[in-house]
Scaffold this motif. Structure first.
Motif, mmCIF file in Angstrom:
data_model
loop_
_atom_site.group_PDB
_atom_site.id
_atom_site.type_symbol
_atom_site.label_atom_id
_atom_site.label_comp_id
_atom_site.label_asym_id
_atom_site.label_seq_id
_atom_site.Cartn_x
_atom_site.Cartn_y
_atom_site.Cartn_z
ATOM 1 N N LEU A 88 -39.381 -41.327 31.087
ATOM 2 C CA LEU A 88 -39.054 -42.754 31.170
ATOM 3 C C LEU A 88 -40.282 -43.553 31.599
ATOM 4 C CD1 LEU A 88 -36.931 -44.973 31.009
ATOM 5 C CD2 LEU A 88 -36.108 -44.292 33.235
ATOM 6 N N LEU A 89 -40.976 -43.070 32.621
ATOM 7 C CA LEU A 89 -42.170 -43.775 33.104
ATOM 8 C C LEU A 89 -43.258 -43.778 32.034
ATOM 9 C CD1 LEU A 89 -42.303 -42.423 36.775
ATOM 10 C CD2 LEU A 89 -41.677 -44.740 36.024
ATOM 11 N N TRP A 90 -43.401 -42.655 31.343
ATOM 12 C CA TRP A 90 -44.440 -42.536 30.308
ATOM 13 C C TRP A 90 -44.166 -43.508 29.163
ATOM 14 C CZ3 TRP A 90 -44.271 -40.870 25.144
ATOM 15 C CH2 TRP A 90 -45.521 -40.641 24.576
ATOM 16 N N GLY A 124 -19.477 -43.075 43.321
ATOM 17 C CA GLY A 124 -18.847 -42.441 42.158
ATOM 18 C C GLY A 124 -19.323 -43.018 40.837
ATOM 19 N N ARG A 125 -20.097 -44.126 40.899
ATOM 20 C CA ARG A 125 -20.581 -44.698 39.629
ATOM 21 C C ARG A 125 -21.945 -44.141 39.227
ATOM 22 N NH1 ARG A 125 -19.948 -50.960 39.790
ATOM 23 N NH2 ARG A 125 -20.812 -50.640 41.856
ATOM 24 N N TYR A 126 -22.538 -43.341 40.123
ATOM 25 C CA TYR A 126 -23.795 -42.654 39.758
ATOM 26 C C TYR A 126 -23.502 -41.764 38.542
ATOM 27 C CZ TYR A 126 -27.481 -39.053 40.160
ATOM 28 O OH TYR A 126 -28.498 -38.163 39.910
ATOM 29 N N LEU A 127 -24.325 -41.879 37.502
ATOM 30 C CA LEU A 127 -24.056 -41.095 36.278
ATOM 31 C C LEU A 127 -24.022 -39.603 36.573
ATOM 32 C CD1 LEU A 127 -26.166 -42.998 33.596
ATOM 33 C CD2 LEU A 127 -23.674 -42.948 33.808
ATOM 34 N N ARG A 133 -30.995 -43.796 25.115
ATOM 35 C CA ARG A 133 -30.487 -42.995 26.251
ATOM 36 C C ARG A 133 -31.245 -43.334 27.529
ATOM 37 N NH1 ARG A 133 -31.119 -39.043 22.384
ATOM 38 N NH2 ARG A 133 -29.162 -38.710 21.274
ATOM 39 N N LEU A 134 -32.560 -43.482 27.397
ATOM 40 C CA LEU A 134 -33.364 -43.770 28.594
ATOM 41 C C LEU A 134 -33.022 -45.150 29.158
ATOM 42 C CD1 LEU A 134 -36.721 -42.199 27.387
ATOM 43 C CD2 LEU A 134 -35.340 -41.421 29.321
ATOM 44 N N GLN A 135 -32.651 -46.051 28.268
ATOM 45 C CA GLN A 135 -32.232 -47.379 28.727
ATOM 46 C C GLN A 135 -30.960 -47.254 29.585
ATOM 47 O OE1 GLN A 135 -31.998 -49.973 25.356
ATOM 48 N NE2 GLN A 135 -31.533 -51.749 26.624
ATOM 49 N N VAL A 136 -30.052 -46.418 29.162
ATOM 50 C CA VAL A 136 -28.814 -46.183 29.936
ATOM 51 C C VAL A 136 -29.171 -45.553 31.287
ATOM 52 C CG1 VAL A 136 -26.644 -44.886 30.019
ATOM 53 C CG2 VAL A 136 -27.406 -45.911 27.863
ATOM 54 N N LEU A 137 -30.062 -44.581 31.265
ATOM 55 C CA LEU A 137 -30.423 -43.862 32.501
ATOM 56 C C LEU A 137 -31.240 -44.729 33.453
ATOM 57 C CD1 LEU A 137 -31.294 -40.398 30.927
ATOM 58 C CD2 LEU A 137 -29.336 -40.922 32.382
ATOM 59 N N ASN A 138 -31.842 -45.794 32.935
ATOM 60 C CA ASN A 138 -32.665 -46.674 33.760
ATOM 61 C C ASN A 138 -31.839 -47.749 34.471
ATOM 62 O OD1 ASN A 138 -35.219 -47.324 34.731
ATOM 63 N ND2 ASN A 138 -35.597 -48.841 33.113
ATOM 64 N N GLN A 139 -30.520 -47.729 34.287
ATOM 65 C CA GLN A 139 -29.635 -48.698 34.942
ATOM 66 C C GLN A 139 -29.528 -48.382 36.441
ATOM 67 O OE1 GLN A 139 -28.280 -51.276 33.090
ATOM 68 N NE2 GLN A 139 -29.568 -50.402 31.467
ATOM 69 N N PRO A 140 -29.025 -49.343 37.230
ATOM 70 C CA PRO A 140 -28.946 -49.139 38.697
ATOM 71 C C PRO A 140 -28.213 -47.863 39.116
ATOM 72 C CG PRO A 140 -28.476 -51.423 38.154
ATOM 73 C CD PRO A 140 -28.628 -50.712 36.845
ATOM 74 N N ASN A 141 -27.210 -47.423 38.383
ATOM 75 C CA ASN A 141 -26.498 -46.193 38.771
ATOM 76 C C ASN A 141 -26.950 -44.986 37.961
ATOM 77 O OD1 ASN A 141 -24.784 -47.082 40.920
ATOM 78 N ND2 ASN A 141 -23.703 -48.305 39.384
ATOM 79 N N ALA A 163 -21.621 -41.892 28.212
ATOM 80 C CA ALA A 163 -22.532 -43.044 28.313
ATOM 81 C C ALA A 163 -23.955 -42.712 27.866
ATOM 82 C CB ALA A 163 -22.540 -43.570 29.752
ATOM 83 N N VAL A 164 -24.361 -41.456 27.987
ATOM 84 C CA VAL A 164 -25.748 -41.104 27.631
ATOM 85 C C VAL A 164 -25.891 -40.684 26.161
ATOM 86 C CG1 VAL A 164 -26.314 -40.451 30.006
ATOM 87 C CG2 VAL A 164 -25.577 -38.675 28.391
ATOM 88 N N LEU A 165 -24.865 -40.926 25.368
ATOM 89 C CA LEU A 165 -24.904 -40.625 23.924
ATOM 90 C C LEU A 165 -25.277 -39.160 23.676
ATOM 91 C CD1 LEU A 165 -26.891 -43.855 22.921
ATOM 92 C CD2 LEU A 165 -24.422 -43.596 23.169
ATOM 93 N N PRO A 166 -24.398 -38.247 24.064
ATOM 94 C CA PRO A 166 -24.733 -36.820 23.986
ATOM 95 C C PRO A 166 -24.494 -36.234 22.592
ATOM 96 C CG PRO A 166 -22.566 -37.071 24.942
ATOM 97 C CD PRO A 166 -23.051 -38.472 24.628
#
Ligand code: SF4
Ligand code: F3S
Ligand code: FES
Length: 232
Positions: A227-229, A161-164, A187-195, A112-115
């Motif tokens: 992400l915050l920056w 279990g849905r936490y990345l 990638r940061l958009q994916v990581l910024n999701q609820p899980n 999911a994080v496009l590695p």
């Protein structure tokens, strides 16, 4: 030396619930737990199931809960554990048989994080240049062997279990901070999701479990700051 090995076993096709099987055998203090498991499987009980491949801490396939701590069976020595050894499957993933768990949710989070390297610019004639200083920024996170010891030691992952999970964040970090890559926003958009990233409660279990000594909690904080920056 004589070792007493307790292994949490479960065959969903035959057992109602997991149970502890006990084995007594001779082992050298310098044997690894993987040697002990091989001895049990090859000489005492061929029905025991576990994953292993390289036997040298590289492939990441034999992460197990050994005496209460996530470790690679091929890296931990008998002399560091003593005569009583307790082996269980890593937590938070469904047991398929004995020490083998279903790794699909772990790899789904990884994917999911496009590695992988993202850069749509035309390929240069030679290599894409990167300074040693820029390479150093993500050196730690290139060392991940995808063993899942971190994610399956995380209390947040146990309850959700849905936490990345930390392994996915480590592998996102490896590309987000690569000066040649252009996929950080995605990638940061994916990581910024609820899980995603913000589920981390800085428990540090992941850092302690990593057989590659990746400072995972620090890595997660770096990605949070990035992400915050970028959103500021
Ligand atoms: Fe294993 Fe460390 Fe990678 Fe986690 S970060 S999967 S513990 S090597
Ligand atoms: Fe879990 Fe590691 Fe965060 S153990 S809560 S991902 S610091
Ligand atoms: Fe490959 Fe242990 S068997 S890491």
């Amino acid at each position: 030396m004589q070792v007493n090995v307790k292994i949490k076993r479960f065959n969903p096709e035959a057992d109602k619930r997991p149970y502890w099987a006990e084995y007594q055998l001779e082992a050298r203090p310098t044997d690894r737990v993987l040697d002990v498991l091989n001895e049990i499987k090859w000489e005492m009980d061929g029905s025991l199931s576990y994953r292993r491949s390289c036997a040298h801490g590289i492939c990441g396939s034999d992460a197990m809960l050994i005496n209460g701590v996530n470790r690679l069976a091929c890296k931990i020595l008998v002399k560091d554990l003593g005569a009583d050894i307790r082996v269980e499957p890593i937590r938070g993933l469904t047991v398929q048989k004995d020490l083998i768990v279903d790794m699909e949710p772990f790899f789904d989070a990884y994917k999911a994080v496009l590695p992988f390297f993202i850069n749509d610019d035309p390929a240069p004639a030679a290599e894409r240049y990167q300074s040693p200083e820029d390479r150093e920024i993500f050196d730690d996170t290139t060392k991940c062997i995808l063993c899942a010891a971190c994610t399956t030691s995380c209390p947040v992952f146990w309850t959700n279990g849905r936490y990345l999970g930390p392994a996915a964040i480590v592998n996102a970090h490896r590309f987000i901070f690569d000066s040649r890559d252009q996929g950080a926003d995605e990638r940061l958009q994916v990581l910024n999701q609820p899980n995603g990233l913000w589920r981390c409660r800085t428990a540090y279990n992941c850092t302690e479990a990593c057989p590659r000594d990746i400072p995972i909690t620090k890595v997660i904080e770096e990605v949070k700051r990035e992400l915050l920056w970028r959103r500021a």
